[in-house]
Design a protein around this motif. Structure first.
Motif, mmCIF file in Angstrom:
data_model
loop_
_atom_site.group_PDB
_atom_site.id
_atom_site.type_symbol
_atom_site.label_atom_id
_atom_site.label_comp_id
_atom_site.label_asym_id
_atom_site.label_seq_id
_atom_site.Cartn_x
_atom_site.Cartn_y
_atom_site.Cartn_z
ATOM 1 N N VAL A 119 0.826 -1.209 0.000
ATOM 2 C CA VAL A 119 0.000 0.000 0.000
ATOM 3 C C VAL A 119 0.862 1.262 0.000
ATOM 4 C CG1 VAL A 119 -1.601 1.354 1.408
ATOM 5 C CG2 VAL A 119 -2.036 -1.086 1.010
ATOM 6 N N THR A 120 1.919 1.273 0.816
ATOM 7 C CA THR A 120 2.744 2.484 0.871
ATOM 8 C C THR A 120 3.557 2.680 -0.400
ATOM 9 O OG1 THR A 120 4.419 1.230 2.112
ATOM 10 C CG2 THR A 120 2.888 2.601 3.386
ATOM 11 N N ARG A 121 4.023 1.593 -0.996
ATOM 12 C CA ARG A 121 4.779 1.740 -2.244
ATOM 13 C C ARG A 121 3.898 2.287 -3.357
ATOM 14 N NH1 ARG A 121 7.708 -3.765 -3.580
ATOM 15 N NH2 ARG A 121 5.916 -4.674 -2.481
ATOM 16 N N VAL A 122 2.677 1.800 -3.433
ATOM 17 C CA VAL A 122 1.789 2.209 -4.525
ATOM 18 C C VAL A 122 1.240 3.610 -4.312
ATOM 19 C CG1 VAL A 122 -0.415 1.697 -5.653
ATOM 20 C CG2 VAL A 122 1.201 -0.152 -5.180
ATOM 21 N N PHE A 123 0.905 3.966 -3.071
ATOM 22 C CA PHE A 123 0.247 5.246 -2.815
ATOM 23 C C PHE A 123 1.195 6.321 -2.278
ATOM 24 C CE2 PHE A 123 -3.341 2.296 -2.826
ATOM 25 C CZ PHE A 123 -4.233 2.970 -3.632
ATOM 26 N N PHE A 124 2.492 6.026 -2.158
ATOM 27 C CA PHE A 124 3.431 7.004 -1.606
ATOM 28 C C PHE A 124 3.387 8.320 -2.381
ATOM 29 C CE2 PHE A 124 7.424 9.249 -1.359
ATOM 30 C CZ PHE A 124 7.736 9.218 -0.006
ATOM 31 N N ASP A 125 3.489 8.270 -3.694
ATOM 32 C CA ASP A 125 3.541 9.503 -4.484
ATOM 33 C C ASP A 125 2.247 10.300 -4.374
ATOM 34 O OD1 ASP A 125 6.132 9.004 -5.313
ATOM 35 O OD2 ASP A 125 5.536 8.081 -7.204
ATOM 36 N N ASP A 126 1.100 9.612 -4.343
ATOM 37 C CA ASP A 126 -0.165 10.316 -4.166
ATOM 38 C C ASP A 126 -0.170 11.098 -2.855
ATOM 39 O OD1 ASP A 126 -1.050 9.183 -6.498
ATOM 40 O OD2 ASP A 126 -2.819 8.239 -5.644
ATOM 41 N N ILE A 127 0.218 10.415 -1.777
ATOM 42 C CA ILE A 127 0.190 11.053 -0.461
ATOM 43 C C ILE A 127 1.220 12.176 -0.382
ATOM 44 C CG2 ILE A 127 0.515 10.650 2.016
ATOM 45 C CD1 ILE A 127 -0.483 7.763 1.530
ATOM 46 N N ALA A 128 2.385 11.956 -0.988
ATOM 47 C CA ALA A 128 3.425 12.994 -0.979
ATOM 48 C C ALA A 128 3.011 14.214 -1.783
ATOM 49 C CB ALA A 128 4.734 12.424 -1.524
ATOM 50 N N ASP A 129 2.215 14.040 -2.830
ATOM 51 C CA ASP A 129 1.796 15.144 -3.683
ATOM 52 C C ASP A 129 0.588 15.890 -3.134
ATOM 53 O OD1 ASP A 129 3.819 14.616 -5.469
ATOM 54 O OD2 ASP A 129 2.556 13.457 -6.845
ATOM 55 N N SER A 130 -0.091 15.308 -2.153
ATOM 56 C CA SER A 130 -1.289 15.929 -1.588
ATOM 57 C C SER A 130 -0.931 17.111 -0.695
ATOM 58 C CB SER A 130 -2.081 14.897 -0.778
ATOM 59 O OG SER A 130 -3.151 15.508 -0.078
ATOM 60 N N ASP A 131 -1.805 18.093 -0.641
ATOM 61 C CA ASP A 131 -1.635 19.204 0.295
ATOM 62 C C ASP A 131 -1.781 18.737 1.737
ATOM 63 O OD1 ASP A 131 -1.313 20.960 -1.807
ATOM 64 O OD2 ASP A 131 -3.426 21.547 -1.843
ATOM 65 N N THR A 132 -2.496 17.612 1.932
ATOM 66 C CA THR A 132 -2.746 17.085 3.268
ATOM 67 C C THR A 132 -2.613 15.571 3.208
ATOM 68 O OG1 THR A 132 -4.408 18.838 3.468
ATOM 69 C CG2 THR A 132 -4.300 17.265 5.265
ATOM 70 N N ARG A 186 3.962 18.722 4.307
ATOM 71 C CA ARG A 186 2.526 18.615 4.072
ATOM 72 C C ARG A 186 2.025 17.177 4.169
ATOM 73 N NH1 ARG A 186 4.820 19.902 -1.051
ATOM 74 N NH2 ARG A 186 4.722 18.124 -2.487
ATOM 75 N N SER A 187 2.939 16.214 4.218
ATOM 76 C CA SER A 187 2.554 14.809 4.284
ATOM 77 C C SER A 187 3.168 14.172 5.520
ATOM 78 C CB SER A 187 3.023 14.068 3.028
ATOM 79 O OG SER A 187 2.500 14.669 1.865
ATOM 80 N N ALA A 188 2.460 13.200 6.074
ATOM 81 C CA ALA A 188 2.926 12.575 7.313
ATOM 82 C C ALA A 188 2.533 11.113 7.370
ATOM 83 C CB ALA A 188 2.350 13.311 8.528
ATOM 84 N N ALA A 189 3.416 10.325 7.951
ATOM 85 C CA ALA A 189 3.124 8.928 8.267
ATOM 86 C C ALA A 189 3.215 8.759 9.776
ATOM 87 C CB ALA A 189 4.114 7.994 7.569
ATOM 88 N N VAL A 190 2.202 8.141 10.363
ATOM 89 C CA VAL A 190 2.147 8.011 11.820
ATOM 90 C C VAL A 190 1.771 6.589 12.212
ATOM 91 C CG1 VAL A 190 1.445 10.428 12.051
ATOM 92 C CG2 VAL A 190 -0.289 8.620 12.047
ATOM 93 N N ILE A 191 2.022 6.282 13.474
ATOM 94 C CA ILE A 191 1.714 4.977 14.049
ATOM 95 C C ILE A 191 0.801 5.191 15.257
ATOM 96 C CG2 ILE A 191 2.672 2.936 15.181
ATOM 97 C CD1 ILE A 191 5.378 3.751 13.710
ATOM 98 N N PHE A 192 -0.417 4.680 15.189
ATOM 99 C CA PHE A 192 -1.274 4.658 16.363
ATOM 100 C C PHE A 192 -0.896 3.434 17.203
ATOM 101 C CE2 PHE A 192 -4.520 6.813 13.498
ATOM 102 C CZ PHE A 192 -4.383 8.058 14.088
ATOM 103 N N VAL A 193 -0.708 3.641 18.489
ATOM 104 C CA VAL A 193 -0.280 2.549 19.369
ATOM 105 C C VAL A 193 -1.393 2.247 20.360
ATOM 106 C CG1 VAL A 193 1.473 1.758 20.982
ATOM 107 C CG2 VAL A 193 2.108 3.330 19.137
ATOM 108 N N VAL A 194 -1.863 1.001 20.348
ATOM 109 C CA VAL A 194 -2.938 0.589 21.246
ATOM 110 C C VAL A 194 -2.559 -0.703 21.960
ATOM 111 C CG1 VAL A 194 -4.642 1.630 19.700
ATOM 112 C CG2 VAL A 194 -4.194 -0.831 19.545
#
Length: 244
Positions: A119-132, A186-194
């Motif tokens: 998922v991250t390899r395929v959608f990385f550029d989309d997310i990086a190009d987004s304003d949010t 403008r782009s971020a990757a995060v980890i929710f920890v539960v």
């Protein structure tokens, strides 16, 4: 931040309670939501439960080819994906180290690591190009205190966390950390920890149980929505604890 713009958000692992809650919350926040599962009947039912306007899609996220096809489908319908909330996972455990099975490891590696990598390899550029642009995964408090019985599970989660932090570094290097002409992050990757997740059905089945330290799926959903109104620079590469 989106400044009120409706975003295209993908919820992977959308058939379960956390996927339904997250898709519903994102839809109620005004975003266009695509929820993804591997079984057509289950994901269609989940999308209907999440609310009108949530689009169900079927994809084997462990197949890179299928994930590329998923991106093409979403792009054809709505354009670029702004965010991915990755909720694919699963639990397998054992008594100790010696009975950790290859079958369990293959299951955990496929669900916790391979799907996330694809998922991250395929959608990385989309997310990086987004304003949010936002990517989020859900990890476990067990990564910080692994047990022998949970060795395979924790190892897979730790690998997924490491990959996600590398994605965060990728976003930083293409934006605020760029050597020439850096731009605002403008782009971020995060980890929710539960510790673990709980939903209304689980509570109804065990009305006397307190579920201490568990995170309600609605809390996870609210946290996912909040990512899109929080500056990327405050989020990128962070582990965000949920629950109490």
């Amino acid at each position: 931040m989106s400044a009120g713009r409706a975003l295209n958000v993908l919820v992977t692992g959308g058939s379960g309670p956390s996927g339904i809650a997250t898709a519903r919350a994102l839809r109620n926040a005004g975003h266009a939501v695509f929820t993804v599962g591997s079984d057509a009947a289950r994901i269609e039912a989940a999308a209907a439960e999440a609310g009108g306007g949530v689009t169900p899609l079927v994809c084997d996220l462990a197949s890179l080819t299928d994930v590329h096809a998923l991106r093409a489908t979403v792009a054809g319908a709505a354009g670029r994906v702004d965010g991915v909330i990755h909720l694919v996972g699963g639990w397998r455990g054992a008594k100790g180290i010696t009975d950790q099975s290859d079958e369990d490891w293959d299951f955990l590696e496929r669900n916790a690591v391979t799907t996330l990598r694809n998922v991250t390899r395929v959608f990385f550029d989309d997310i990086a190009d987004s304003d949010t642009g936002r990517f989020a995964m859900v990890s476990s408090t067990a990564v910080g205190s692994p047990t022998a019985g949970g060795a395979s599970y924790v190892a897979a989660k730790a690998a997924a966390e490491a990959w996600t932090l590398a994605v965060a570094d990728g976003f930083q290097r293409t934006q605020s950390g760029r050597k020439e002409d850096p731009v605002e992050q403008r782009s971020a990757a995060v980890i929710f920890v539960v510790k673990a997740l709980v939903d209304a059905a689980m509570r109804a089945k065990a009305p006397d149980r307190r579920f201490p330290g568990f995170t309600d799926v609605d809390e996870l959903a609210a946290a996912a929505v909040g990512l899109f109104s929080t500056p990327a620079a405050d989020l990128n590469g962070r582990r965000l604890p949920l629950g109490s």
